[in-house]
Motif scaffolding. Structure first.
Motif, PDB file in Angstrom:
ATOM      1  N   ILE A   1       0.852  -1.184   0.000  1.00 30.07           N
ATOM      2  CA  ILE A   1       0.000   0.000   0.000  1.00 30.07           C
ATOM      3  C   ILE A   1       0.889   1.237   0.000  1.00 30.07           C
ATOM      4  CG2 ILE A   1      -1.730   1.331   1.281  1.00 30.07           C
ATOM      5  CD1 ILE A   1      -2.773  -1.222   2.465  1.00 30.07           C
ATOM      6  N   SER A   2       0.555   2.185  -0.880  1.00 35.22           N
ATOM      7  CA  SER A   2       1.279   3.447  -0.924  1.00 35.22           C
ATOM      8  C   SER A   2       0.336   4.552  -0.453  1.00 35.22           C
ATOM      9  CB  SER A   2       1.746   3.733  -2.357  1.00 35.22           C
ATOM     10  OG  SER A   2       2.383   4.983  -2.433  1.00 35.22           O
ATOM     11  N   ILE A   3       0.723   5.289   0.585  1.00 32.75           N
ATOM     12  CA  ILE A   3      -0.142   6.350   1.114  1.00 32.75           C
ATOM     13  C   ILE A   3       0.615   7.670   1.213  1.00 32.75           C
ATOM     14  CG2 ILE A   3      -1.521   4.720   2.480  1.00 32.75           C
ATOM     15  CD1 ILE A   3      -0.103   6.074   4.995  1.00 32.75           C
ATOM     16  N   ASP A   4      -0.176   8.738   1.245  1.00 28.96           N
ATOM     17  CA  ASP A   4       0.364  10.064   1.511  1.00 28.96           C
ATOM     18  C   ASP A   4       0.624  10.141   3.028  1.00 28.96           C
ATOM     19  OD1 ASP A   4       0.782  12.716   2.111  1.00 28.96           O
ATOM     20  OD2 ASP A   4      -0.972  13.479   1.026  1.00 28.96           O
ATOM     21  N   PRO A   5       1.875  10.323   3.458  1.00 32.78           N
ATOM     22  CA  PRO A   5       2.180  10.317   4.899  1.00 32.78           C
ATOM     23  C   PRO A   5       1.452  11.404   5.682  1.00 32.78           C
ATOM     24  CG  PRO A   5       4.095  11.014   3.621  1.00 32.78           C
ATOM     25  CD  PRO A   5       3.095  10.500   2.644  1.00 32.78           C
ATOM     26  N   THR A   6       0.991  12.462   4.971  1.00 35.23           N
ATOM     27  CA  THR A   6       0.251  13.525   5.659  1.00 35.23           C
ATOM     28  C   THR A   6      -1.019  12.975   6.306  1.00 35.23           C
ATOM     29  OG1 THR A   6       1.046  14.979   3.900  1.00 35.23           O
ATOM     30  CG2 THR A   6      -0.610  15.895   5.393  1.00 35.23           C
ATOM     31  N   LEU A   7      -1.560  11.895   5.741  1.00 33.74           N
ATOM     32  CA  LEU A   7      -2.758  11.288   6.325  1.00 33.74           C
ATOM     33  C   LEU A   7      -2.531  10.905   7.789  1.00 33.74           C
ATOM     34  CD1 LEU A   7      -3.979   8.949   3.423  1.00 33.74           C
ATOM     35  CD2 LEU A   7      -5.211  10.925   4.337  1.00 33.74           C
ATOM     36  N   LEU A   8      -1.294  10.541   8.119  1.00 30.57           N
ATOM     37  CA  LEU A   8      -0.979  10.123   9.481  1.00 30.57           C
ATOM     38  C   LEU A   8      -0.300  11.227  10.294  1.00 30.57           C
ATOM     39  CD1 LEU A   8       0.368   6.530   8.714  1.00 30.57           C
ATOM     40  CD2 LEU A   8      -1.860   7.124   9.662  1.00 30.57           C
ATOM     41  N   LEU A   9       0.392  12.107   9.607  1.00 31.61           N
ATOM     42  CA  LEU A   9       1.179  13.142  10.282  1.00 31.61           C
ATOM     43  C   LEU A   9       0.335  14.004  11.220  1.00 31.61           C
ATOM     44  CD1 LEU A   9       4.015  14.570  10.371  1.00 31.61           C
ATOM     45  CD2 LEU A   9       3.117  16.101   8.625  1.00 31.61           C
ATOM     46  N   ILE A  10      -0.903  14.283  10.830  1.00 34.45           N
ATOM     47  CA  ILE A  10      -1.740  15.213  11.590  1.00 34.45           C
ATOM     48  C   ILE A  10      -2.339  14.558  12.829  1.00 34.45           C
ATOM     49  CG2 ILE A  10      -3.537  16.992  11.304  1.00 34.45           C
ATOM     50  CD1 ILE A  10      -3.307  16.360   8.254  1.00 34.45           C
ATOM     51  N   GLY A  11      -2.255  13.235  12.918  1.00 37.11           N
ATOM     52  CA  GLY A  11      -2.731  12.605  14.148  1.00 37.11           C
ATOM     53  C   GLY A  11      -3.620  11.387  14.002  1.00 37.11           C
ATOM     54  N   ARG A  12      -4.052  11.090  12.778  1.00 38.67           N
ATOM     55  CA  ARG A  12      -4.850   9.877  12.596  1.00 38.67           C
ATOM     56  C   ARG A  12      -4.096   8.660  13.118  1.00 38.67           C
ATOM     57  NH1 ARG A  12      -5.869  12.230   7.558  1.00 38.67           N
ATOM     58  NH2 ARG A  12      -8.088  12.431   6.975  1.00 38.67           N
ATOM     59  N   THR A  13      -4.861   7.662  13.527  1.00 34.30           N
ATOM     60  CA  THR A  13      -4.273   6.392  13.955  1.00 34.30           C
ATOM     61  C   THR A  13      -4.706   5.302  12.983  1.00 34.30           C
ATOM     62  OG1 THR A  13      -4.387   7.066  16.280  1.00 34.30           O
ATOM     63  CG2 THR A  13      -4.130   4.712  15.840  1.00 34.30           C
ATOM     64  N   TRP A  14      -3.756   4.511  12.531  1.00 30.66           N
ATOM     65  CA  TRP A  14      -4.031   3.397  11.608  1.00 30.66           C
ATOM     66  C   TRP A  14      -3.604   2.111  12.312  1.00 30.66           C
ATOM     67  CZ3 TRP A  14      -1.488   2.736   6.096  1.00 30.66           C
ATOM     68  CH2 TRP A  14      -2.319   1.939   5.305  1.00 30.66           C
TER      69      TRP A  14
END
Length: 369
Positions: free
Chosen positions: A296-309
């Motif tokens: 899976i390739s994701i935009d790291p900004t999705l996690l940078l702001i605080g989301r948890t995966w």
């Protein structure tokens, strides 16, 4: 040695019902007479040749329930006649993960070391003079199977085996993903991608946790009525929209859902689920299983702001301890997992059960021996 029927996959593709020989249990092992087994999409992954580390020929199946037929030397936690659920994810109780109260992983798991053979690196199955591999040690598509003691849960004698077989994987995984892994809070908003047996169990878990809005997402509209029955407040089909489904969910909720769950196993829906939860405190749980070798390739900004995966394995339950408690909860009518069972077939019609799954016509098909 017991001779009995089993569904053997000689190679990726179709199952063949054969007479197999099942050897007696060795030390630390339990031989189980299966009464019922359900068909899970993970078994379909195996048949497609997409399950990591699996080997053919193999007897699939991992959502079963039965009765202890005999025990090997040193087995103390169960005896012949006990009702049990074989566990596709063991709990050895000794490894560092088992001893960590925050973990339900076990180093005896297939994800750590393949479970194609029993711990002594031999098989208890043979057919036509050939060794047959186990699947996740449990191989419930057989009238009898042999499993290590620490991969078997003894359950209440009152439990109906044709119903609680779902607790071996599907129901426990989805329900626990909401209760244990995400820890859904009362009044929160949730999105569930994929409305198979696992996804619908997530819906049940979100409802039990008190979520105020549960948005069910699937391209098969035939599943919406069942989702509503189990607690979904909204049902949407991504094909009905011109824009990405994560944008639709963000618009529906204002800033994205509090919790999202991917219960399909596709890279694109994993990314959509992650992007659909709110950017600061949103929690996305990976429940579906991707094909072996997927990335899976994701935009790291999705996690940078605080989301948890997060990922979840069998819903975060320590299996030997918790599956019996879930069965007790079922007997106390705390939830109704029976609603997930859409078809019941004799074991000889196992291939028919898979056709129902592939056609999107079943949620869970239970096979009776």
């Amino acid at each position: 040695v017991i001779r009995c029927r089993a569904a053997v996959a000689w190679a990726p593709g179709r199952l063949s019902v054969e007479e197999v020989e099942v050897a007696p249990p060795k030390a630390g092992e339990v031989r189980i007479k299966l009464v019922a087994t359900a068909i899970c999409r993970t078994d379909e992954h195996l048949l497609q040749g997409c399950f990591p580390k699996a080997e053919f020929p193999v007897i699939p199946g991992h959502e079963g329930a039965g009765i202890v037929e005999s025990i090997g030397e040193g087995v103390t936690s169960m005896k012949p006649g006990d009702k049990v659920i074989p566990l596709c994810h063991p709990q050895c109780g000794k490894c560092s993960f088992c001893q960590n109260p925050e973990s339900n992983f076990c180093q005896k798991s297939h994800f750590y070391e393949p479970q194609n053979l029993l711990p002594d690196k031999t098989s208890r199955f043979s057919c036509k003079g050939k060794q047959i591999h186990h699947f996740l040690w449990v191989s419930t598509f057989a009238e009898y199977t042999v499993v290590p003691e620490y991969a078997v849960a003894k359950i209440d004698a009152a439990a109906p085996l044709d119903k609680v077989c779902l607790f071996g994987c599907g129901f426990s995984t989805g329900y626990g993903a909401a209760i244990n892994t995400a820890k859904v809070k009362p009044g929160s908003t949730c999105a569930v991608f994929g409305l198979g047996g696992v996804g619908l169990s997530v819906v049940m878990g979100c409802k039990a946790a008190g979520a105020s809005r549960i948005i069910a997402v699937d391209i098969n509209k035939d599943k919406f009525a069942k989702a509503k029955e189990l607690g979904a407040t909204d049902c949407i089909n991504p094909r009905d929209f011109q824009k990405p489904i994560q944008e639709v969910l963000t618009e529906m909720t204002g800033q994205g859902v509090d919790y999202s769950f991917e219960a399909i196993g596709h890279a694109d829906t994993m990314i959509a689920a992650l992007a659909s939860c709110n950017m600061s405190t949103g929690v996305c749980v990976m429940v579906g299983e991707l094909d072996s070798g997927s990335e899976i390739s994701i935009d790291p900004t999705l996690l940078l702001i605080g989301r948890t995966w997060k990922g979840t394995l069998v819903g975060g339950w320590k299996t030997r301890e918790c599956i019996p408690k879930l069965v007790s909860g079922y007997l106390e009518k705390k939830f109704n997992s029976d609603l997930l069972i859409t078809h019941t077939l004799p074991f000889a019609k196992v291939n028919e059960g898979f056709e129902l799954l592939r056609a999107g016509k079943s949620i869970r098909t239970v096979l009776l021996f």
